[in-house]
Design a protein around this motif. Structure first.
Motif, mmCIF file in Angstrom:
data_model
loop_
_atom_site.group_PDB
_atom_site.id
_atom_site.type_symbol
_atom_site.label_atom_id
_atom_site.label_comp_id
_atom_site.label_asym_id
_atom_site.label_seq_id
_atom_site.Cartn_x
_atom_site.Cartn_y
_atom_site.Cartn_z
ATOM 1 N N ARG A 52 49.119 -118.519 -36.971
ATOM 2 C CA ARG A 52 49.318 -117.068 -36.965
ATOM 3 C C ARG A 52 48.029 -116.367 -36.540
ATOM 4 O O ARG A 52 47.544 -115.461 -37.213
ATOM 5 C CB ARG A 52 49.763 -116.597 -38.356
ATOM 6 N N GLU A 53 47.505 -116.790 -35.397
ATOM 7 C CA GLU A 53 46.220 -116.255 -34.956
ATOM 8 C C GLU A 53 46.282 -114.756 -34.670
ATOM 9 O O GLU A 53 45.259 -114.080 -34.646
ATOM 10 C CB GLU A 53 45.718 -117.001 -33.723
ATOM 11 N N CYS A 81 44.558 -112.991 -37.430
ATOM 12 C CA CYS A 81 43.212 -113.468 -37.747
ATOM 13 C C CYS A 81 42.359 -112.363 -38.379
ATOM 14 O O CYS A 81 42.318 -111.228 -37.907
ATOM 15 C CB CYS A 81 42.532 -113.969 -36.466
ATOM 16 N N ASP A 82 41.659 -112.743 -39.456
ATOM 17 C CA ASP A 82 40.796 -111.787 -40.165
ATOM 18 C C ASP A 82 39.621 -111.321 -39.317
ATOM 19 O O ASP A 82 39.035 -110.267 -39.592
ATOM 20 C CB ASP A 82 40.255 -112.429 -41.446
ATOM 21 N N ALA A 93 39.331 -120.340 -37.708
ATOM 22 C CA ALA A 93 39.040 -121.023 -38.974
ATOM 23 C C ALA A 93 39.729 -120.403 -40.182
ATOM 24 O O ALA A 93 39.870 -121.066 -41.214
ATOM 25 C CB ALA A 93 37.529 -121.037 -39.215
ATOM 26 N N CYS A 94 40.144 -119.149 -40.111
ATOM 27 C CA CYS A 94 40.756 -118.502 -41.278
ATOM 28 C C CYS A 94 42.149 -119.087 -41.521
ATOM 29 O O CYS A 94 42.701 -119.820 -40.695
ATOM 30 C CB CYS A 94 40.816 -116.990 -41.077
ATOM 31 N N ARG A 95 42.737 -118.741 -42.646
ATOM 32 C CA ARG A 95 44.042 -119.332 -43.001
ATOM 33 C C ARG A 95 45.142 -118.933 -42.028
ATOM 34 O O ARG A 95 46.105 -119.685 -41.832
ATOM 35 C CB ARG A 95 44.429 -118.958 -44.430
ATOM 36 N N TYR A 96 44.995 -117.769 -41.387
ATOM 37 C CA TYR A 96 46.002 -117.366 -40.412
ATOM 38 C C TYR A 96 45.884 -118.197 -39.137
ATOM 39 O O TYR A 96 46.890 -118.675 -38.598
ATOM 40 C CB TYR A 96 45.855 -115.875 -40.099
ATOM 41 N N CYS A 97 44.679 -118.385 -38.666
ATOM 42 C CA CYS A 97 44.480 -119.214 -37.473
ATOM 43 C C CYS A 97 44.938 -120.649 -37.727
ATOM 44 O O CYS A 97 45.573 -121.268 -36.863
ATOM 45 C CB CYS A 97 43.011 -119.199 -37.057
ATOM 46 N N ARG A 98 44.627 -121.169 -38.893
ATOM 47 C CA ARG A 98 44.966 -122.564 -39.186
ATOM 48 C C ARG A 98 46.465 -122.779 -39.340
ATOM 49 O O ARG A 98 46.941 -123.915 -39.205
ATOM 50 C CB ARG A 98 44.250 -123.022 -40.465
ATOM 51 N N SER A 99 47.209 -121.707 -39.609
ATOM 52 C CA SER A 99 48.653 -121.844 -39.831
ATOM 53 C C SER A 99 49.472 -121.356 -38.641
ATOM 54 O O SER A 99 50.661 -121.075 -38.778
ATOM 55 C CB SER A 99 49.060 -121.083 -41.097
#
Length: 330
Positions: free
Chosen positions: A101-102, A105-106, A93-99
């Motif tokens: 770049r999992e 992930c935070d 769900a974080c911006r890295y996962c959504r783009s």
């Protein structure tokens, strides 16, 4: 089940008997066949990575067969042979996962660090982060693909396109990525500790066109360099070895501090990049590519009870290729 337990920095792993874990929703219980020994395991037990979930069962290059399915798992069947890598779960769900770049992930959870790993007879893994093992790889030879191979592959992708690749530190990851790089048309130049003649010979055996000490200049200017050794002083050395527009990729999760860098060796559009973890896409791409090369992994096998010995051999540079714990040969 038998397991090797990490309880405190500075103390050896302790052989224990603990209950076999139960898979939760979306998870699989794996009967572990083999688990690779990684330098990241050393960084954990030596206290250089400071947030392990103690007490902890280390190990994140796991090859095993599915023994039990958790609720909702449809991807695998019981008996399927799978591999478990370092990246054990992400939030999605974080911006890295959504783009896409999992790996950044935070809220990522890592196998053998925040989730119990494969230094045991059984382990539980998130089914979404398991990979089918390509045919033709016995358990011991498959285990190093799951971190040494994956991180090496991601590092090579970050190196971009070119003809001349330098590799600093010739261990598990390097001996795999050398084969992939040669398959893709690179000439490989290997750098080791000055006294590591065996490592230099191993690099040439794996296809390096030159092998020398880490402080030496290669016989021709490099297009890119990958640093696997956790030594920050190699970054300036690599920058001096690459030409204008060259890329230096730091492939480890931990490295000693990088000394001051004169701007003159960075100028000319040279760049420094770091590799953080992996994505599932990396895993899918690399495990599809490995049989085509074909990647051959050199391993030294240890029984589960010798995990401390295996870690110490890695710490002291006594391993050729990769160390792998034999848990249960499937």
């Amino acid at each position: 089940m038998r397991a090797m337990l990490f309880e405190e920095v500075g103390k050896p792993l302790r052989p224990v008997r603990v209950p076999v874990p139960e898979p939760g929703p979306g998870e699989v219980l794996l009967k572990v066949h083999a688990c690779g020994i990684c330098r990241t395991d050393l960084h954990i037990v030596d206290g250089e990575l400071t947030e392990p979930a103690l007490p902890l069962i280390p190990g994140h290059q796991i090859v095993g067969s599915v023994a039990k399915l958790g609720e909702g798992v449809e991807r695998f069947r019981e008996g399927t042979r799978v591999g478990v890598p370092w990246l054990g779960a992400t939030c999605g769900a974080c911006r890295y996962c959504r783009s896409g770049r999992e790996n950044l992930c935070d809220h990522a959870r890592f196998t053998g660090y925040q989730r119990d790993g494969g230094f045991a007879e059984f382990t539980v893994a998130d089914a979404r982060f398991c990979f089918p093992i390509p045919g033709g790889y016995p358990d011991l030879q498959a285990a190093p693909l799951l971190c040494a191979g994956l991180i090496g592959y991601r590092s090579l992708v970050m190196a971009g396109e070119g003809e001349r690749l330098g590799i600093y530190g010739f261990g598990a990851a390097a001996h795999i990525v050398t084969q992939v790089a040669r398959f893709r048309g690179w000439r490989v130049y290997a750098f080791t500790r000055p006294d590591d003649r065996a490592g230099q010979a191993f690099a040439r055996e794996m296809g390096a066109v030159w092998a020398g000490a880490s402080h030496e200049r290669p016989p021709e200017e490099l297009d890119a360099a990958i640093i696997f050794a956790p030594a920050g002083e190699l970054v300036p050395a690599a920058l001096r070895a690459v030409g204008k527009g060259g890329v230096v990729v730091c492939g480890g999760i931990h490295m000693s501090d990088i000394p001051p860098i004169p701007y003159g060796i960075l100028w000319g559009e040279r760049s420094i990049r770091s590799v953080a973890n992996l994505t599932r896409r990396d895993g899918e791409e690399f495990l599809a590519l490995a049989p085509k090369v074909p990647v051959r992994t050199e391993v030294t096998a240890y029984p589960l009870s010798a995990a401390n010995e295996a870690l110490d051999d890695l710490r002291r540079g006594r391993l050729r290729g990769a160390g792998v714990l034999v848990i249960d040969e499937g």
